[in-house]
Design a protein around this motif. Structure first.
Motif, PDB file in Angstrom:
ATOM      1  N   LYS A  11       0.831  -1.185   0.000  1.00  0.00           N
ATOM      2  CA  LYS A  11       0.000   0.000   0.000  1.00  0.00           C
ATOM      3  C   LYS A  11       0.870   1.242   0.000  1.00  0.00           C
ATOM      4  N   LEU A  12       0.348   2.279  -0.608  1.00  0.00           N
ATOM      5  CA  LEU A  12       1.070   3.541  -0.658  1.00  0.00           C
ATOM      6  C   LEU A  12       0.555   4.443   0.442  1.00  0.00           C
ATOM      7  N   GLU A 128      -7.772  -8.150  -1.823  1.00  0.00           N
ATOM      8  CA  GLU A 128      -8.985  -7.370  -2.065  1.00  0.00           C
ATOM      9  C   GLU A 128      -8.844  -5.990  -1.407  1.00  0.00           C
ATOM     10  N   GLY A 129      -8.319  -5.994  -0.188  1.00  0.00           N
ATOM     11  CA  GLY A 129      -8.092  -4.722   0.499  1.00  0.00           C
ATOM     12  C   GLY A 129      -7.092  -3.850  -0.231  1.00  0.00           C
ATOM     13  N   SER A 155     -11.266  -0.562   2.416  1.00  0.00           N
ATOM     14  CA  SER A 155      -9.945  -1.153   2.630  1.00  0.00           C
ATOM     15  C   SER A 155      -9.606  -1.180   4.108  1.00  0.00           C
ATOM     16  N   LEU A 156      -9.955  -0.118   4.817  1.00  0.00           N
ATOM     17  CA  LEU A 156      -9.688  -0.041   6.257  1.00  0.00           C
ATOM     18  C   LEU A 156     -10.417  -1.139   7.015  1.00  0.00           C
ATOM     19  N   ALA A 157     -11.646  -1.412   6.609  1.00  0.00           N
ATOM     20  CA  ALA A 157     -12.418  -2.469   7.274  1.00  0.00           C
ATOM     21  C   ALA A 157     -11.722  -3.820   7.137  1.00  0.00           C
ATOM     22  N   THR A 171      -3.714   3.036   5.435  1.00  0.00           N
ATOM     23  CA  THR A 171      -5.035   3.452   4.968  1.00  0.00           C
ATOM     24  C   THR A 171      -5.533   4.668   5.750  1.00  0.00           C
ATOM     25  N   LEU A 172      -5.274   4.691   7.039  1.00  0.00           N
ATOM     26  CA  LEU A 172      -5.666   5.850   7.847  1.00  0.00           C
ATOM     27  C   LEU A 172      -4.987   7.119   7.345  1.00  0.00           C
TER      28      LEU A 172
END
Length: 523
Positions: A11-12, A128-129, A155-157, A171-172
């Motif tokens: 993730k970026l 998937e996230g 994505s956070l979930a 993600t936050l």
């Protein structure tokens, strides 16, 4: 002010607005002052010269790991990854990342959507996230912030369902950026604070520092300057700790430190800590020179010039602005050029040289007129709302400052001509609409004969500086280990000549020839 974007896991992690040039657009870091005869000078270089910082090295961490352990695919720059090197499912991901990094946003969106469908069909929740995350990112790049928020929240979930703490922090951070883009800085602050708590929990010092930097930027936007200063200082301590450790310095770059030092300078400016402001800019300028970032050098030189102007040290201010002018002309930054002409004009006006100030303000307005004639120069840039506002602010003040100077010199007709060219509200509000903008760009402000002579004189020196810089650039591109003694001596000679030409430029403005022409202008 934003910093973008780097990789954590797959993730970026987005940061509040920094360009490939490490400053600014914060970038868009704005520095606004009230100058004599120039209502507001806002640092707009970052508004037009910045592109997002999309680092291409992908740092992969497994679900139960908090250290940055890298796989061969994620370690390799995606631009250099051939699709036949990876499996068909990975091809969609790699293709999407490559498209994203090259600005092919719609194509990237399609790739990540296909990747999402594929991973959902096989029940791969983690990937998937990741797919949801990148779809959110693309929507953010497209300015579709509500959609970006929705995908980041999905994505956070999944991050929380899987217990992926580092992914959750990433993600936050992106949610923080999206809420900032939506104008909800308080909500943005909450997300960054949650991300900071996670990075401290998992002992990830690099991303702790970057998140502190983001927090400092949000506090700055909210006008909470002491909190901003505290966050920036904590981030700087972490950056230096990491950079001093050769095994960890991939987590933070010198450019990151330079961006942060510029941020510190801006908040010190607000707090009235003038010595610390100048020191921060000087340190950032040293880094910009080390990494050969000419655009950032130009912006920092202007920031230093403004800092000295504020202290009433106008001659030093002019030296910094003149050096910045050479750089902006060299790299083709018309917006930077216009801003610097205005800054030089403001310093001259403060020294009670309004005739000279008018010439430089005219040049600033005429450069803005040129920008208006080629609106694609603006629309090609990815401008945030903050950056657009910075551009509009500088555009307004360029015209108003010149008009005011002309009126004070009883040159009423010239002042009215400037006001006639002044962009009307609907034109200022839509920088991408060429039809509207074209209505104000057919004319430029004419120079009086004496003004033409003065302008020709300092432009000739500027051309010498650009020619010298071209020769110098050819030499400094040669690796140090491969330079001959003669080449090294030439580099030193050229650098000394650069300094001499800066002084010649300033001396010309005070020369007897110019004083005679100024006397004629007064008559």
């Amino acid at each position: 002010m934003e910093i973008r974007k780097f990789e954590l896991k797959q993730k970026l992690l987005s940061f509040i607005n920094v360009p490939s040039s490490f400053l600014l657009t914060t970038a868009s870091l704005l520095i606004s002052l009230t100058f004599p005869l120039s209502p507001i000078l806002a640092q707009d270089e970052t508004s037009l010269e910045q592109t997002s910082l999309d680092e291409t090295s992908l740092e992969q961490t497994s679900l139960d790991e908090t250290s940055l352990e890298q796989t061969s695919l994620e370690q390799t720059s995606l631009e250099q990854t051939s699709l036949d090197q990876v499996t068909p499912p990975q091809q969609l991901y790699v293709k999407g990342r490559q498209q994203l990094s090259t600005g092919q946003l719609q194509e990237a969106l399609e790739s990540f959507q296909k990747y999402l469908e594929l991973k959902r069909n096989i029940g791969d929740r983690y990937q998937e996230g990741v797919a949801l995350y990148f779809i959110g990112w693309v929507h953010d790049e497209l300015g579709q912030y509500q959609l970006a928020r929705s995908f980041f929240e999905q994505s956070l979930a999944i991050d929380r369902e899987l217990g992926d703490r580092t992914g959750e922090g990433s993600t936050l951070n992106n949610l923080g950026l999206t809420y900032s883009n939506l104008g909800d800085d308080q909500k943005s602050l909450e997300f960054y604070q949650q991300a900071l708590a996670i990075y401290r929990e998992v002992s990830n010092r690099g991303y702790e520092g970057r998140t502190l930097h983001n927090l400092g930027n949000i506090y700055y936007k909210l006008g909470q300057d002491n909190q901003s200063l505290d966050s920036y200082q904590q981030a700087l301590d972490i950056y230096r700790e990491i950079l001093d450790n050769s095994q960890n310095n991939s987590l933070v770059s010198q450019a990151d430190q330079g961006t942060l030092l510029n941020s510190l300078g801006l908040v010190h400016h607000r707090l009235g800590n003038h010595e610390q402001e100048q020191l921060s800019y000087q340190q950032a300028l040293t880094i910009a020179k080390e990494v050969s970032d000419r655009i950032s050098m130009g912006m920092l030189l202007n920031n230093l010039g403004i800092a000295y102007h504020r202290l009433g040290k106008y001659q030093q201010a002019l030296e910094f602005h003149q050096q910045a002018l050479v750089i902006h002309r060299e790299v083709g930054s018309l917006a930077g050029e216009a801003f610097t002409f205005r800054a030089i004009g403001a310093a001259l006006a403060a020294q009670n040289q309004p005739e000279l100030a008018i010439i430089f303000h005219k040049q600033a307005v005429n450069v803005y007129q040129s920008l208006g004639q080629d609106v694609t120069k603006l629309s090609q840039e990815k401008l945030s709302e903050e950056q657009k506002q910075s551009y509009k602010l500088n555009l307004d003040n360029a015209y108003l400052s010149l008009s005011e100077l002309l009126q004070q010199q009883k040159r009423v007709q010239s002042a009215q001509l400037v006001l006639n060219l002044f962009p009307v509200p609907e034109q200022k509000d839509d920088l991408s609409n060429q039809d509207k903008t074209q209505t104000r760009v057919h004319e430029k402000i004419p120079y009086l004969p004496e003004e033409e002579q003065i302008k020709a004189g300092y432009e000739a020196i500027l051309q010498q500086q650009l020619s010298l810089r071209e020769q110098l650039n050819q030499l400094i591109t040669i690796p140090i280990a491969e330079r001959t003694p003669v080449q090294q001596d030439r580099i030193l000679e050229f650098r000394q000549k650069e300094q001499q030409l800066t002084q010649e430029f300033l001396q010309f403005l005070n020369s007897s020839k110019v004083k005679k022409l100024v006397t004629q202008l007064r008559e």
